[in-house]
Design a protein around this motif. Structure first.
Motif, mmCIF file in Angstrom:
data_model
loop_
_atom_site.group_PDB
_atom_site.id
_atom_site.type_symbol
_atom_site.label_atom_id
_atom_site.label_comp_id
_atom_site.label_asym_id
_atom_site.label_seq_id
_atom_site.Cartn_x
_atom_site.Cartn_y
_atom_site.Cartn_z
ATOM 1 N N MET A 1 0.849 -1.198 0.000
ATOM 2 C CA MET A 1 0.000 0.000 0.000
ATOM 3 C C MET A 1 0.878 1.239 0.000
ATOM 4 O O MET A 1 1.839 1.332 0.765
ATOM 5 N N GLU A 2 0.546 2.177 -0.836
ATOM 6 C CA GLU A 2 1.371 3.390 -0.967
ATOM 7 C C GLU A 2 1.199 4.287 0.243
ATOM 8 O O GLU A 2 0.074 4.565 0.674
ATOM 9 N N GLN A 3 2.288 4.700 0.802
ATOM 10 C CA GLN A 3 2.259 5.573 1.972
ATOM 11 C C GLN A 3 2.023 7.011 1.541
ATOM 12 O O GLN A 3 2.542 7.447 0.516
ATOM 13 N N PRO A 4 1.229 7.789 2.325
ATOM 14 C CA PRO A 4 0.994 9.194 1.975
ATOM 15 C C PRO A 4 2.259 10.004 2.108
ATOM 16 O O PRO A 4 3.144 9.681 2.895
ATOM 17 N N HIS A 5 2.315 11.048 1.319
ATOM 18 C CA HIS A 5 3.485 11.929 1.348
ATOM 19 C C HIS A 5 3.495 12.735 2.641
ATOM 20 O O HIS A 5 2.533 13.426 2.960
ATOM 21 N N THR A 6 4.555 12.584 3.422
ATOM 22 C CA THR A 6 4.617 13.257 4.723
ATOM 23 C C THR A 6 5.851 14.117 4.865
ATOM 24 O O THR A 6 6.207 14.521 5.962
ATOM 25 N N ASP A 7 6.513 14.394 3.770
ATOM 26 C CA ASP A 7 7.728 15.208 3.831
ATOM 27 C C ASP A 7 7.346 16.667 3.917
ATOM 28 O O ASP A 7 7.035 17.294 2.920
ATOM 29 N N ALA A 8 7.319 17.220 5.126
ATOM 30 C CA ALA A 8 6.941 18.619 5.327
ATOM 31 C C ALA A 8 8.129 19.462 5.722
ATOM 32 O O ALA A 8 7.982 20.507 6.335
ATOM 33 N N ARG A 9 9.322 18.973 5.396
ATOM 34 C CA ARG A 9 10.517 19.741 5.727
ATOM 35 C C ARG A 9 10.589 20.989 4.868
ATOM 36 O O ARG A 9 10.227 20.958 3.690
ATOM 37 N N PRO A 10 11.075 22.101 5.414
ATOM 38 C CA PRO A 10 11.168 23.329 4.623
ATOM 39 C C PRO A 10 12.159 23.180 3.488
ATOM 40 O O PRO A 10 13.270 22.706 3.673
ATOM 41 N N ARG A 11 11.750 23.580 2.296
ATOM 42 C CA ARG A 11 12.594 23.426 1.116
ATOM 43 C C ARG A 11 13.157 24.757 0.635
ATOM 44 O O ARG A 11 13.993 24.791 -0.244
ATOM 45 N N ASN A 12 12.674 25.857 1.136
ATOM 46 C CA ASN A 12 13.175 27.163 0.739
ATOM 47 C C ASN A 12 12.980 28.131 1.884
ATOM 48 O O ASN A 12 12.440 27.779 2.938
ATOM 49 N N VAL A 13 13.418 29.361 1.669
ATOM 50 C CA VAL A 13 13.342 30.379 2.727
ATOM 51 C C VAL A 13 11.904 30.640 3.123
ATOM 52 O O VAL A 13 11.587 30.810 4.302
ATOM 53 N N PHE A 14 10.998 30.651 2.131
ATOM 54 C CA PHE A 14 9.608 30.926 2.440
ATOM 55 C C PHE A 14 9.039 29.850 3.359
ATOM 56 O O PHE A 14 8.367 30.147 4.342
ATOM 57 N N GLU A 15 9.317 28.573 3.052
ATOM 58 C CA GLU A 15 8.759 27.502 3.854
ATOM 59 C C GLU A 15 9.344 27.470 5.255
ATOM 60 O O GLU A 15 8.721 26.935 6.177
ATOM 61 N N GLN A 16 10.523 28.008 5.442
ATOM 62 C CA GLN A 16 11.092 28.076 6.783
ATOM 63 C C GLN A 16 10.280 28.991 7.677
ATOM 64 O O GLN A 16 10.297 28.861 8.897
ATOM 65 N N ALA A 21 -0.052 23.760 6.305
ATOM 66 C CA ALA A 21 -0.962 23.501 7.424
ATOM 67 C C ALA A 21 -1.019 22.019 7.778
ATOM 68 O O ALA A 21 -1.139 21.649 8.942
ATOM 69 N N VAL A 22 -0.950 21.143 6.754
ATOM 70 C CA VAL A 22 -0.981 19.698 6.976
ATOM 71 C C VAL A 22 0.102 19.055 6.119
ATOM 72 O O VAL A 22 0.508 19.608 5.094
ATOM 73 N N PRO A 23 0.581 17.876 6.513
ATOM 74 C CA PRO A 23 1.676 17.231 5.766
ATOM 75 C C PRO A 23 1.232 16.452 4.534
ATOM 76 O O PRO A 23 2.063 16.016 3.752
ATOM 77 N N ASP A 24 -0.063 16.239 4.346
ATOM 78 C CA ASP A 24 -0.531 15.486 3.189
ATOM 79 C C ASP A 24 -1.992 15.839 2.919
ATOM 80 O O ASP A 24 -2.564 16.710 3.572
ATOM 81 N N GLY A 25 -2.564 15.176 1.936
ATOM 82 C CA GLY A 25 -3.958 15.412 1.611
ATOM 83 C C GLY A 25 -4.145 16.534 0.608
ATOM 84 O O GLY A 25 -3.191 17.114 0.074
ATOM 85 N N ALA A 26 -5.412 16.864 0.351
ATOM 86 C CA ALA A 26 -5.748 17.881 -0.649
ATOM 87 C C ALA A 26 -5.212 19.258 -0.265
ATOM 88 O O ALA A 26 -4.779 20.030 -1.118
ATOM 89 N N TRP A 30 -2.683 21.590 -2.582
ATOM 90 C CA TRP A 30 -2.888 23.001 -2.944
ATOM 91 C C TRP A 30 -1.707 23.852 -2.489
ATOM 92 O O TRP A 30 -1.319 24.802 -3.163
ATOM 93 N N TYR A 31 -1.134 23.497 -1.325
ATOM 94 C CA TYR A 31 0.034 24.233 -0.840
ATOM 95 C C TYR A 31 1.191 24.106 -1.826
ATOM 96 O O TYR A 31 1.838 25.097 -2.181
ATOM 97 N N ALA A 92 -7.373 33.993 -0.274
ATOM 98 C CA ALA A 92 -8.002 33.173 0.770
ATOM 99 C C ALA A 92 -7.427 31.769 0.759
ATOM 100 O O ALA A 92 -7.220 31.149 1.820
ATOM 101 N N LEU A 93 -7.135 31.262 -0.431
ATOM 102 C CA LEU A 93 -6.543 29.921 -0.551
ATOM 103 C C LEU A 93 -5.145 29.886 0.052
ATOM 104 O O LEU A 93 -4.764 28.910 0.717
ATOM 105 N N ARG A 94 -4.374 30.942 -0.153
ATOM 106 C CA ARG A 94 -3.035 31.013 0.429
ATOM 107 C C ARG A 94 -3.110 31.007 1.959
ATOM 108 O O ARG A 94 -2.283 30.377 2.632
ATOM 109 N N LEU A 95 -4.066 31.730 2.510
ATOM 110 C CA LEU A 95 -4.227 31.736 3.962
ATOM 111 C C LEU A 95 -4.679 30.374 4.482
ATOM 112 O O LEU A 95 -4.331 29.978 5.600
ATOM 113 N N TRP A 96 -5.438 29.649 3.676
ATOM 114 C CA TRP A 96 -5.995 28.364 4.098
ATOM 115 C C TRP A 96 -4.940 27.265 4.157
ATOM 116 O O TRP A 96 -4.997 26.380 5.006
ATOM 117 N N VAL A 97 -3.957 27.310 3.271
ATOM 118 C CA VAL A 97 -3.009 26.193 3.164
ATOM 119 C C VAL A 97 -1.779 26.348 4.045
ATOM 120 O O VAL A 97 -1.005 25.391 4.180
#
Length: 291
Positions: A1-16, A21-26, A30-31, A92-97
């Motif tokens: 079974m394929e595991q969900p993507h959970t890599d939420a490590r910061p990849r750039n200055v912005f993500e730091q 908001a969440v590590p996987d899912g819809a 969108w993020y 609004a979408l940017r604030l949501w994700v």
């Protein structure tokens, strides 16, 4: 079974600063679509956003042309509201994700995104504010991230650093220039007077600014011989000092770009200036003392 993507490590200055908001899912998809630029669909989202920004700015500019506005105002008005609602949904979408929406809203890009949609809503109360919608052109700064040009920000930092280091010299220059403007503005008010257009000292100061900048609009001009003599002096002063701020900034920029030097006095010949990584004197070869 394929595991969900959970890599939420910061990849750039912005993500730091703005984690998803969440590590996987819809919500995380969108993020990535909004804030990442690696995959094809992510780059396409950025490109479509840039095209929408350019189109919305073009709509505002065209609506300010009387001949076009008379014929196409209704269409342009609807187009402007379409883009505004589109950017509102995107904001609004940017604030949501993101994990901390308020932190993003206070960031540079968050403030720009908000300013991009406010003028249209304010135009319901203040119609003239609709023209301020062109401020959304600042959102095109995102193209630096899309085109992988973030590395150039370090070069911009060199320019800003040189400007900050020369701020005191530039402040002294501006203070001196303002003093000259006040003196010559008051002098022309006394010499020419209201009958020749110099109705007040502030009016004389405006004339002095225009003259010392060598612009010369011609809306106010001296009529007396002594007034023209003063004008000639001010024009010469303007040409003399026009290169001063450029020279100050250029000197600081050159100093910033120079490689760092090591200031260690050679015990043999007394030479003080050496390369930053030098261990021996470049003149006599003696070992330099440790700092």
């Amino acid at each position: 079974m394929e595991q969900p993507h959970t890599d939420a490590r910061p990849r750039n200055v912005f993500e730091q600063e703005h984690f998803p908001a969440v590590p996987d899912g819809a919500r995380y998809k969108w993020y990535r679509l909004i804030f990442h630029h690696d995959e094809r669909d992510e780059r396409n989202f950025d490109l479509w956003l840039i095209m929408a920004i350019l189109a919305s700015v073009a709509v505002v500019i065209l609506d300010s042309v009387p001949s076009i506005k008379a014929q196409w105002h209704g269409v342009l008005y609807l187009a402007e509201w379409f883009f505004t609602l589109l950017f509102t949904a995107e904001y609004a979408l940017r604030l949501w994700v993101v994990r901390k929406p308020l932190r993003y809203a206070r960031s540079f890009f968050g403030i720009i995104d908000l300013l991009a949609i406010l003028p249209t809503f304010l135009s319901l109360l203040f119609p003239a504010s609709a023209s301020l919608t062109v401020i959304r052109a600042l959102r095109l700064l995102r193209v630096f991230r899309v085109l992988k040009l973030v590395e150039y920000s370090s070069e911009a930092g060199v320019l800003i650093d040189a400007l900050l280091r020369s701020r005191r010299k530039i402040f002294v220059f501006i203070a001196t220039l303002l003093t000259i403007v006040v003196i010559f503005g008051a002098l022309m008010y006394v010499v020419e007077g209201p009958e020749h257009g110099f109705t007040s000292i502030p009016t004389g100061m405006y004339w002095a600014v225009v003259t010392v900048a060598t612009v010369g609009f011609g809306d106010i001009a001296p009529s007396t011989a002594f007034g023209r003599f003063i004008t000639s002096i001010l024009i010469v002063i303007g040409y003399s000092i026009i290169a001063v701020p450029t020279g100050i900034y250029t000197a600081e920029l050159a100093r910033t770009m120079q490689p760092k030097r090591r200031h260690a006095r050679c015990p043999e010949c007394g030479l003080l200036d050496h390369e930053s990584d030098a261990w021996h004197c470049r003149k006599c070869g003696r070992t330099l003392p440790c700092e």
